[in-house]
Design a protein around this motif. Structure first.
Motif, PDB file in Angstrom:
ATOM      1  N   ILE A 240      37.768  40.018  25.054  1.00 19.15           N
ATOM      2  CA  ILE A 240      37.709  39.237  26.291  1.00 19.15           C
ATOM      3  C   ILE A 240      36.621  38.181  26.127  1.00 19.15           C
ATOM      4  CG2 ILE A 240      37.350  39.313  28.781  1.00 19.15           C
ATOM      5  CD1 ILE A 240      37.975  42.324  28.666  1.00 19.15           C
ATOM      6  N   ARG A 265      37.645  35.537  31.377  1.00 20.83           N
ATOM      7  CA  ARG A 265      37.121  35.819  32.705  1.00 20.83           C
ATOM      8  C   ARG A 265      35.965  34.840  32.984  1.00 20.83           C
ATOM      9  NH1 ARG A 265      41.199  37.902  32.797  1.00 20.83           N
ATOM     10  NH2 ARG A 265      41.812  40.008  33.501  1.00 20.83           N
ATOM     11  N   ASP A 270      32.924  40.194  35.603  1.00 19.68           N
ATOM     12  CA  ASP A 270      34.382  40.290  35.678  1.00 19.68           C
ATOM     13  C   ASP A 270      34.954  40.851  34.381  1.00 19.68           C
ATOM     14  OD1 ASP A 270      34.313  39.242  38.211  1.00 19.68           O
ATOM     15  OD2 ASP A 270      34.711  37.178  37.568  1.00 19.68           O
ATOM     16  N   SER A 273      34.264  44.565  34.163  1.00 18.56           N
ATOM     17  CA  SER A 273      35.162  45.298  35.054  1.00 18.56           C
ATOM     18  C   SER A 273      36.538  45.468  34.415  1.00 18.56           C
ATOM     19  CB  SER A 273      35.290  44.565  36.393  1.00 18.56           C
ATOM     20  OG  SER A 273      36.205  45.226  37.240  1.00 18.56           O
ATOM     21  N   GLU A 274      37.025  44.411  33.771  1.00 20.53           N
ATOM     22  CA  GLU A 274      38.323  44.484  33.104  1.00 20.53           C
ATOM     23  C   GLU A 274      38.268  45.423  31.906  1.00 20.53           C
ATOM     24  OE1 GLU A 274      42.265  43.867  32.590  1.00 20.53           O
ATOM     25  OE2 GLU A 274      41.036  43.067  34.224  1.00 20.53           O
ATOM     26  N   LYS A 277      38.536  48.999  32.944  1.00 18.61           N
ATOM     27  CA  LYS A 277      39.922  49.359  33.235  1.00 18.61           C
ATOM     28  C   LYS A 277      40.696  49.633  31.947  1.00 18.61           C
ATOM     29  CE  LYS A 277      40.189  46.482  37.418  1.00 18.61           C
ATOM     30  NZ  LYS A 277      40.841  45.277  38.005  1.00 18.61           N
TER      31      LYS A 277
END
Length: 291
Positions: A240, A265, A270, A273-274, A277
């Motif tokens: 990411i 992101r 953010d 957080s991803e 998940k």
């Protein structure tokens, strides 16, 4: 080897045979008097250096090698000059001072020859021989010093790159690489190597590359980022990119750079957080209630 050279070598070797220790002492004294050493080397270290070099000079002159090849082809002398130069390069001595330190041995050798003979012809031939030999030694010491300093600079640059591109553990199986400053080819390589090694060592499944501190993103920077992302994917991990600020997003769009295949992101929060998940896995299926 000509007769005059043989005679000159015999003269210099004869002057050195019984005075190796005195010549070494005199050379140390000359270096200290001429200020050829500024790195705080102790006198005992200079003496150890002098013993090795003077002994190598004497042995080299007794070899069958022509004088112009003694420094580069006689292993002991080449090693002594090289080690002296590298030691002083690591200590921060200047290349000029290092070469002058080697050349100061001329005076010590000439003094020893003058005490052995007063014949002007012998003195002249011996001086030419000593100059030719130690000029070659001075040139070798200068070249070795420059190569040694370049290696030190490369190693320090590498260390600075590694310090400026740390890989940190943000969460279970989640790694982060906060980038600050310009991302060039050399830095990209260090980022990639460190990140891939950390993924393997920590069994990470998600890597976040945060470019909040990267001032601009052009085609080259985007290409470097995509290379790193592709390498991470080959390791079986997701990648990411966070820190896509409005100006950078606008620049990327204007340049027509396609980052659609990369998860991005706006902020590191953010992205984290991803990542949580992605690493959470499927929720456990609840067991049926007993009847």
């Amino acid at each position: 080897m000509t007769g005059s050279e043989m005679a000159a070598r015999k003269c210099v070797v004869g002057a050195m045979e019984s005075r190796v220790d005195e010549i070494a002492d005199r050379w140390v004294q000359l270096q200290m008097e001429q200020g050829a050493v500024h790195t705080g080397m102790r006198e005992s270290e200079l003496r150890e250096e002098a013993d090795a070099l003077v002994a190598a000079v004497a042995a080299g002159l007794e070899s069958p090698l022509p004088v112009e090849r003694i420094v580069t082809s006689y292993a002991d002398l080449q090693r002594a000059v090289t080690q002296l130069s590298l030691r002083r390069a690591r200590g921060g001595e200047s290349p000029t001072a290092t070469s002058l330190a080697v050349l100061a041995l001329k005076e010590a050798l000439l003094e020893a020859v003058q005490e052995r003979t007063q014949d002007s012809g012998e003195l002249f031939s011996a001086a030419l021989l000593i100059n030719q030999l130690l000029d070659a030694a001075g040139a070798l010491s200068f070249d070795t010093y420059v190569e040694g300093r370049e290696e030190i600079i490369r190693r320090q640059s590498r260390q600075l790159l590694e310090l400026s591109t740390p890989v940190v553990r943000l969460w279970r199986q989640v790694l982060g690489v906060p980038l600050i400053g310009t991302l060039d080819t050399a830095r990209t390589q260090v980022v990639m190597e460190n990140l891939l090694q950390a993924i393997q060592d920590q069994e990470a499944t998600v890597a976040i590359i945060d470019i909040t501190g990267v001032p601009t993103v052009d085609t080259a920077v985007a290409q470097h980022l995509m290379q790193t992302v592709n390498a991470v994917r080959l390791m079986g991990a997701d990648c990411i990119i966070s820190g896509i600020r409005p100006p950078i997003a606008q620049t990327i769009a204007q340049l027509g750079i396609d980052l659609s295949t990369i998860m991005t992101r706006a902020t590191l929060a953010d992205a984290l957080s991803e990542a949580i998940k992605l690493t959470a896995g499927p929720l456990p299926v609840a067991a049926p209630a007993p009847r």
